[in-house]
Enzyme design. Sequence first.
Site, PDB file in Angstrom:
ATOM      1  N   PRO A   1       0.830  -1.204   0.000  1.00  0.00           N
ATOM      2  CA  PRO A   1       0.000   0.000   0.000  1.00  0.00           C
ATOM      3  C   PRO A   1       0.866   1.257   0.000  1.00  0.00           C
ATOM      4  O   PRO A   1       1.799   1.383   0.796  1.00  0.00           O
ATOM      5  CB  PRO A   1      -0.802  -0.124   1.296  1.00  0.00           C
ATOM      6  CG  PRO A   1      -0.855  -1.596   1.556  1.00  0.00           C
ATOM      7  CD  PRO A   1       0.466  -2.130   1.083  1.00  0.00           C
ATOM      8  N   GLU A   2       0.581   2.162  -0.937  1.00  0.00           N
ATOM      9  CA  GLU A   2       1.339   3.401  -1.054  1.00  0.00           C
ATOM     10  C   GLU A   2       0.492   4.552  -0.520  1.00  0.00           C
ATOM     11  O   GLU A   2      -0.554   4.343   0.097  1.00  0.00           O
ATOM     12  CB  GLU A   2       1.761   3.609  -2.504  1.00  0.00           C
ATOM     13  CG  GLU A   2       2.658   2.486  -3.024  1.00  0.00           C
ATOM     14  CD  GLU A   2       3.125   2.693  -4.447  1.00  0.00           C
ATOM     15  OE1 GLU A   2       3.034   3.829  -4.961  1.00  0.00           O
ATOM     16  OE2 GLU A   2       3.586   1.720  -5.073  1.00  0.00           O
TER      17      GLU A   2
ATOM     18  N   HIS B   1      -5.790 -14.195   9.390  1.00  0.00           N
ATOM     19  CA  HIS B   1      -4.775 -13.144   9.313  1.00  0.00           C
ATOM     20  C   HIS B   1      -5.215 -11.841   9.993  1.00  0.00           C
ATOM     21  O   HIS B   1      -4.576 -10.806   9.801  1.00  0.00           O
ATOM     22  CB  HIS B   1      -4.426 -12.864   7.851  1.00  0.00           C
ATOM     23  CG  HIS B   1      -3.948 -14.084   7.112  1.00  0.00           C
ATOM     24  ND1 HIS B   1      -2.815 -14.772   7.472  1.00  0.00           N
ATOM     25  CD2 HIS B   1      -4.481 -14.744   6.051  1.00  0.00           C
ATOM     26  CE1 HIS B   1      -2.646 -15.801   6.651  1.00  0.00           C
ATOM     27  NE2 HIS B   1      -3.639 -15.805   5.790  1.00  0.00           N
TER      28      HIS B   1
ATOM     29  N   ARG C   1       1.016 -11.253   5.526  1.00  0.00           N
ATOM     30  CA  ARG C   1       2.473 -11.469   5.559  1.00  0.00           C
ATOM     31  C   ARG C   1       3.112 -11.012   6.874  1.00  0.00           C
ATOM     32  O   ARG C   1       4.292 -11.226   7.085  1.00  0.00           O
ATOM     33  CB  ARG C   1       3.130 -10.750   4.384  1.00  0.00           C
ATOM     34  CG  ARG C   1       2.635 -11.227   3.025  1.00  0.00           C
ATOM     35  CD  ARG C   1       3.449 -10.613   1.919  1.00  0.00           C
ATOM     36  NE  ARG C   1       2.934 -10.943   0.603  1.00  0.00           N
ATOM     37  CZ  ARG C   1       3.502 -10.569  -0.540  1.00  0.00           C
ATOM     38  NH1 ARG C   1       4.608  -9.844  -0.512  1.00  0.00           N
ATOM     39  NH2 ARG C   1       2.980 -10.912  -1.695  1.00  0.00           N
TER      40      ARG C   1
END
Length: 271
Positions: A2-3, A91, A109
Amino acid sequence: MPELPEVETTCRGIRPAISDRVLTAVRVRNGRLRVPVPPDLGERAEGERLLGVRRRAKYLLLDFSSGSVIVHLGMSGSLRVVDPALPPGTHDHVDLVFGDVALRLRDPRRFGLVVWQPGEGLAHPMLAGLGIEPLEDEFTGTWLSREFKGLRAPIKLALMDGRRVVGVGNIYASESLFRARIHPLVPAGEVGPRRIARLVDAVRETLQLAIAAGGSTLRDFVGGDGRKGYFQQDYFVYGRDALACRVCGTPVVKAVVGQRSTFFCPKCQRR
């Protein structure tokens, strides 16, 4: 990863649901993130009223009177507004509960983080050395020309250097350079002031359009309301290697710059 547009989209999405509410519980199911969740996070923050939600670079800050909870979404994380009673998925590692709503961090992750910074959140070492925000007034052609003066590094890498400019990651650097008609491999210090000014405008335009589109959804990202972004539908070059340029029809080229995939049109983007 994500930017800036994805993080800004998340910030705007969660703010209305939790503003001016009291943090009633911190639920940590798996604190083994890139930076471990502090075991005393609940002791520090529970019972505090939220004063504001803001973004700095790719970080989210939830500000309380005694400090800030700082969140980073990592490589594939998301922060959503959910019902606290909703059963967590595999998650879903951290919940920040504000009464009858919760912020839930999903991070497959586990490259994200949730940490506490006493006092001013921006004083945290991860944030203190960051560069200028590209959507603020201080980001000008004059400023960027001065920053790039004498640099031999490719302009794409210079634009992605968070010590100079924050939040312009791989996707939006590629798209901004296309809009400015600048080749990504040209040394940053060789680009003249007129083209630099054009690049500043292109960065602003690209980021603003991406925010309006809810960011880009690549793999797992969704905004705070659970909706996917759709800016990827408007990419000019990113991920379009061998496809025709949307402007001139020349096949888009893929190169590797600084171990990152870079996409450009060899006709529209001159050195």
